[in-house]
Structures are given as C-alpha cells and as structure tokens.
Design a protein around this motif. Structure first.
Motif, mmCIF file in Angstrom:
data_model
loop_
_atom_site.group_PDB
_atom_site.id
_atom_site.type_symbol
_atom_site.label_atom_id
_atom_site.label_comp_id
_atom_site.label_asym_id
_atom_site.label_seq_id
_atom_site.Cartn_x
_atom_site.Cartn_y
_atom_site.Cartn_z
ATOM 1 N N ALA A 161 0.818 -1.218 0.000
ATOM 2 C CA ALA A 161 0.000 0.000 0.000
ATOM 3 C C ALA A 161 0.849 1.265 0.000
ATOM 4 O O ALA A 161 0.315 2.360 -0.069
ATOM 5 C CB ALA A 161 -0.926 0.004 1.213
ATOM 6 N N GLY A 162 2.157 1.116 0.100
ATOM 7 C CA GLY A 162 3.043 2.275 0.093
ATOM 8 C C GLY A 162 3.400 2.802 1.472
ATOM 9 O O GLY A 162 4.121 3.789 1.576
ATOM 10 N N ASN A 163 2.921 2.155 2.534
ATOM 11 C CA ASN A 163 3.320 2.544 3.891
ATOM 12 C C ASN A 163 4.777 2.162 4.090
ATOM 13 O O ASN A 163 5.229 1.133 3.585
ATOM 14 C CB ASN A 163 2.460 1.834 4.939
ATOM 15 C CG ASN A 163 1.009 2.193 4.818
ATOM 16 O OD1 ASN A 163 0.654 3.354 4.757
ATOM 17 N ND2 ASN A 163 0.156 1.175 4.762
ATOM 18 N N VAL A 164 5.517 2.984 4.834
ATOM 19 C CA VAL A 164 6.930 2.715 5.033
ATOM 20 C C VAL A 164 7.232 2.448 6.499
ATOM 21 O O VAL A 164 6.563 2.939 7.400
ATOM 22 C CB VAL A 164 7.820 3.876 4.536
ATOM 23 C CG1 VAL A 164 7.693 4.047 3.046
ATOM 24 C CG2 VAL A 164 7.502 5.159 5.272
ATOM 25 N N GLY A 165 8.263 1.662 6.714
ATOM 26 C CA GLY A 165 8.785 1.395 8.047
ATOM 27 C C GLY A 165 10.275 1.647 8.039
ATOM 28 O O GLY A 165 10.958 1.375 7.036
ATOM 29 N N TYR A 166 10.784 2.181 9.144
ATOM 30 C CA TYR A 166 12.187 2.557 9.195
ATOM 31 C C TYR A 166 12.802 2.107 10.510
ATOM 32 O O TYR A 166 12.159 2.186 11.570
ATOM 33 C CB TYR A 166 12.322 4.078 9.057
ATOM 34 C CG TYR A 166 13.730 4.546 8.983
ATOM 35 C CD1 TYR A 166 14.458 4.414 7.813
ATOM 36 C CD2 TYR A 166 14.357 5.111 10.089
ATOM 37 C CE1 TYR A 166 15.774 4.834 7.743
ATOM 38 C CE2 TYR A 166 15.667 5.539 10.026
ATOM 39 C CZ TYR A 166 16.374 5.398 8.851
ATOM 40 O OH TYR A 166 17.665 5.806 8.788
ATOM 41 N N GLY A 167 14.038 1.663 10.425
ATOM 42 C CA GLY A 167 14.767 1.307 11.625
ATOM 43 C C GLY A 167 16.231 1.644 11.497
ATOM 44 O O GLY A 167 16.831 1.400 10.450
#
Length: 151
Positions: free
Chosen positions: A84-90
């Motif tokens: 869906a284009g949601n992003v996650g970052y770490g």
C-alpha cells in the motif's frame, strides 16, 4: 522520507519519533520476537535499504554555542515498504541488521495501524525499562560528581 513528529491515529501516547527512539533502544530479543509476530499480517514487503554505514554525531558546544561533529558512529539501517506504500524505518547503533529490520517491521505495522495493542504494550514496557536504566545510569554518574568549589 517521513514525518517523525507526527503520530498515527493508532499510536496513542507515542508519537512517531518517540516510538522510533524507544524501538531503537529496546532489548533486541523482545523487538525481534515482536517483529516476527506482526510480520504475519503483511503480504510482500519491499526492502528499500538494508545496510550498515557511518553517520556523523552532531553535538553543541554549550560554552561557545556552536555545533560540531563529535565523530562517526557505525549504524545499521533498514527501510521497507508494504504493497500500500506505507513505510517502516529502523536505525540502530552497531552491526545488527536483523535488529534494524525488526525495528522497521514494527514501525511499519505501528504506522499502518496493525497489531497496535501488542506494539503499544511493548513500547510501554520498554519505555519503563529504559527510564529505569537511564535513572540507574544517572545515579552512577551522580556518584562521581565533583564539586569544583571544594578544590
């Protein structure tokens, strides 16, 4: 890339920046276990970045009131997106790419409103543990304080 100061409707008391801070400093085994449990909610994920690198550490000289770079720190970074284009970052200090990816998975789940109860519980538990650890460290630092007027 994304707004660190905002919070998703599902985030409750944790803003995005505070959630990332808590995830980056959380205990690795709990973070990885949480990521494994929330990963089942996703279809295919796209890995945008998964790497180690050096970042400059900015500091402020409070006497001169100027910024300077203290040095470089080795970090591991993971950046992912769902269909869906949601992003996650770490991003974490050190070489643990698996932990950085776990942080990105949990961030993606939290920001997209999935498994929020489990993630909120984890964040609250880790925030309390971090506060206790920070208080313990400050008690240790306070024990070494020297009053310069006594010299």
């Amino acid at each position: 890339m994304f707004n660190e100061s905002g919070s998703s409707p599902a985030s409750g008391r944790f803003g995005h920046g505070e959630a990332l801070d808590t995830l980056a400093r959380s205990r690795p085994e709990g973070l990885k276990a949480l990521a494994e449990s929330v990963l089942e909610d996703f279809g295919d994920l796209r890995v945008i970045a998964n790497r180690t690198g050096l970042v400059m550490v900015p500091m402020r000289d409070t006497v001169e009131n100027v910024d300077f770079h203290l040095g470089e720190v080795l970090v591991s970074e993971a950046h992912i997106a769902d269909e869906a284009g949601n992003v996650g970052y770490g991003m974490i200090t050190g070489r643990d790419l698996e932990r950085a990816m776990a942080m990105a998975v949990v961030d993606l789940a939290f920001s997209s409103g999935r498994s929020t109860a489990a993630i909120t519980t984890f964040l609250e538990t880790e925030a309390a543990a971090l506060a206790e650890r920070d208080a313990e460290r400050m008690r240790g630092v306070e024990a070494t304080r020297v009053e310069m007027e006594t010299f």
